[in-house]
Design an enzyme around this catalytic site. Sequence first.
Site, PDB file in Angstrom:
ATOM      1  N   ALA A   9       0.822  -1.215   0.000  1.00 15.33           N
ATOM      2  CA  ALA A   9       0.000   0.000   0.000  1.00 15.33           C
ATOM      3  C   ALA A   9       0.856   1.266   0.000  1.00 15.33           C
ATOM      4  O   ALA A   9       0.463   2.293   0.551  1.00 15.33           O
ATOM      5  CB  ALA A   9      -0.922  -0.002   1.220  1.00 15.33           C
ATOM      6  N   GLY A  11       2.159   2.841  -2.859  1.00 15.76           N
ATOM      7  CA  GLY A  11       2.148   3.618  -4.094  1.00 15.76           C
ATOM      8  C   GLY A  11       1.337   4.897  -4.008  1.00 15.76           C
ATOM      9  O   GLY A  11       0.364   5.000  -3.258  1.00 15.76           O
ATOM     10  N   ASP A 102      -4.771  -2.338  -3.729  1.00 15.85           N
ATOM     11  CA  ASP A 102      -5.700  -1.711  -4.687  1.00 15.85           C
ATOM     12  C   ASP A 102      -6.547  -2.737  -5.419  1.00 15.85           C
ATOM     13  O   ASP A 102      -6.979  -2.513  -6.548  1.00 15.85           O
ATOM     14  CB  ASP A 102      -4.931  -0.844  -5.691  1.00 15.85           C
ATOM     15  CG  ASP A 102      -3.951  -1.642  -6.541  1.00 15.85           C
ATOM     16  OD1 ASP A 102      -3.838  -2.876  -6.341  1.00 15.85           O
ATOM     17  OD2 ASP A 102      -3.296  -1.039  -7.415  1.00 15.85           O
ATOM     18  N   HIS A 362     -46.927  18.394   8.502  1.00 14.43           N
ATOM     19  CA  HIS A 362     -46.658  19.314   7.399  1.00 14.43           C
ATOM     20  C   HIS A 362     -45.765  20.474   7.825  1.00 14.43           C
ATOM     21  O   HIS A 362     -45.984  21.075   8.878  1.00 14.43           O
ATOM     22  CB  HIS A 362     -47.953  19.943   6.856  1.00 14.43           C
ATOM     23  CG  HIS A 362     -49.158  19.070   6.973  1.00 14.43           C
ATOM     24  ND1 HIS A 362     -49.497  18.150   6.013  1.00 14.43           N
ATOM     25  CD2 HIS A 362     -50.102  18.961   7.946  1.00 14.43           C
ATOM     26  CE1 HIS A 362     -50.607  17.522   6.384  1.00 14.43           C
ATOM     27  NE2 HIS A 362     -50.987  17.986   7.548  1.00 14.43           N
ATOM     28  N   TYR A 365     -40.579  22.587  11.666  1.00 12.72           N
ATOM     29  CA  TYR A 365     -39.201  22.393  12.122  1.00 12.72           C
ATOM     30  C   TYR A 365     -39.206  22.098  13.616  1.00 12.72           C
ATOM     31  O   TYR A 365     -39.710  22.893  14.420  1.00 12.72           O
ATOM     32  CB  TYR A 365     -38.333  23.627  11.868  1.00 12.72           C
ATOM     33  CG  TYR A 365     -36.968  23.497  12.503  1.00 12.72           C
ATOM     34  CD1 TYR A 365     -36.071  22.524  12.058  1.00 12.72           C
ATOM     35  CD2 TYR A 365     -36.594  24.305  13.567  1.00 12.72           C
ATOM     36  CE1 TYR A 365     -34.834  22.379  12.660  1.00 12.72           C
ATOM     37  CE2 TYR A 365     -35.356  24.167  14.175  1.00 12.72           C
ATOM     38  CZ  TYR A 365     -34.475  23.195  13.713  1.00 12.72           C
ATOM     39  OH  TYR A 365     -33.249  23.041  14.306  1.00 12.72           O
TER      40      TYR A 365
END
Length: 460
Positions: A9, A11, A102, A362, A365
């Site tokens: 790992a 590269g 990879d 409806h 919040y």
Amino acid sequence: MTNYAIILAAGKGTRMTSDLPKVLHKVSGLTMLEHVFRSVKAISPEKAVTVIGHKSEMVRAVLADQSAFVHQTEQLGTGHAVMMAETQLEGLEGHTLVIAGDTPLITGESLKSLIDFHVNHKNVATILTATAQDPFGYGRIVRNKDGEVIKIVEQKDANEYEQQLKEINTGTYVFDNKRLFEALKCITTNNAQGEYYLTDVVAIFRANKEKVGAYILRDFNESLGVNDRVALATAETVMRQRITQKHMVNGVTFQNPETVYIESDVTIAPDVLIEGNVTLKGRTHIGSGTVLTNGTYIVDSEIGDNCVVTNSMIESSVLAAGVTVGPYAHLRPGTTLDREVHIGNFVEVKGSHIGEKTKAGHLTYIGNAQVGSSVNVGAGTITVNYDGQNKYETVIGDHAFIGSNSTLIAPLEIGDHALTAAGSTISKTVPIDSIAIGRSRQVTKEGYAKRLAHHPSRSK
């Protein structure tokens, strides 16, 4: 039988055109390195060694204490990378898996079969191979007339005959651990790339009349090494198909599986129905009998049994059984909904606990609130939880009735069975069984509208 593993790992992955190390690019929610490491666990390695280089601290952080690490300062080929692990594994008895970080599609089942093949055939080295329709760019497996592996030749070093061979090297191997590091001392950089090829140890073993074998993958897709974004997209497609097929086998119905995105750590119970264009990410669980309709997006959340989520977004939330959400609702982090809660269209909930059978149907919040059971929250209700510096909590008792277009200014407590009148701004405690009205009285001026410019009588 003692197994070890070396994961390459180090590269940079230049062709990815990215500041991120190649092995840290994600496929279905996990880095490629994590996919590989999970598969490696299938062989139960006594010790795993990860060879790191480019941005090594980022790579190290992904596996943390699950692996030992060695640093490859210069990238001088696969053989050189494996040499770096000598300080961790030299002299140990056992079998060592070498795999690139990879290759996210390789499965634990295939790696276990590779190890078993290696041991059963008493090989000093076993190569994981595959049959490619277009082998260009891959190292070729060269066999003698008896079918024995005699060497691996890289694309740039292959002659015309060797370039026609279809059996390719996947870059995954198992070696006798001691013999691996002994052979690595004998390889050179005398090749077209000027690098230390790990594959050159095969010729060394053959020269010593040691047994080298090859185990052929059943599924060519597992051999995919990701070197660019095109291959990354291919890996994503294959992984997505695997994941949806796994869930279908386990009793999940997909109406349009090609359009669904489900990450690796998502769990889904049987008898769930998932429509098209649904996204499930992170550590999400979907309970039995739940329906997720078109366009739903859920991340890091627990959805109970027999829920219905209609075209809504849910983040880091917990829903009990029988909850209905949407359409177009947004449950933000820290939301908990008890049994049979209904959160309707264009309702947003954040950092709140809502008791069972409460309804907010409806345009509402609800933020930083504790809402009791069997509460009705009218359309247009807003909890005013932020004063520009701090967040404050709203507490609403059981069986309260919040009239439409109520503005609840926190910190605020509304008692059990209390009622707020529609259109009210409420800023003080409302006791149990009380009604709160926080609005101006209506004033009606009869006939006054005729004096206004828009009235039809003014145009005559």
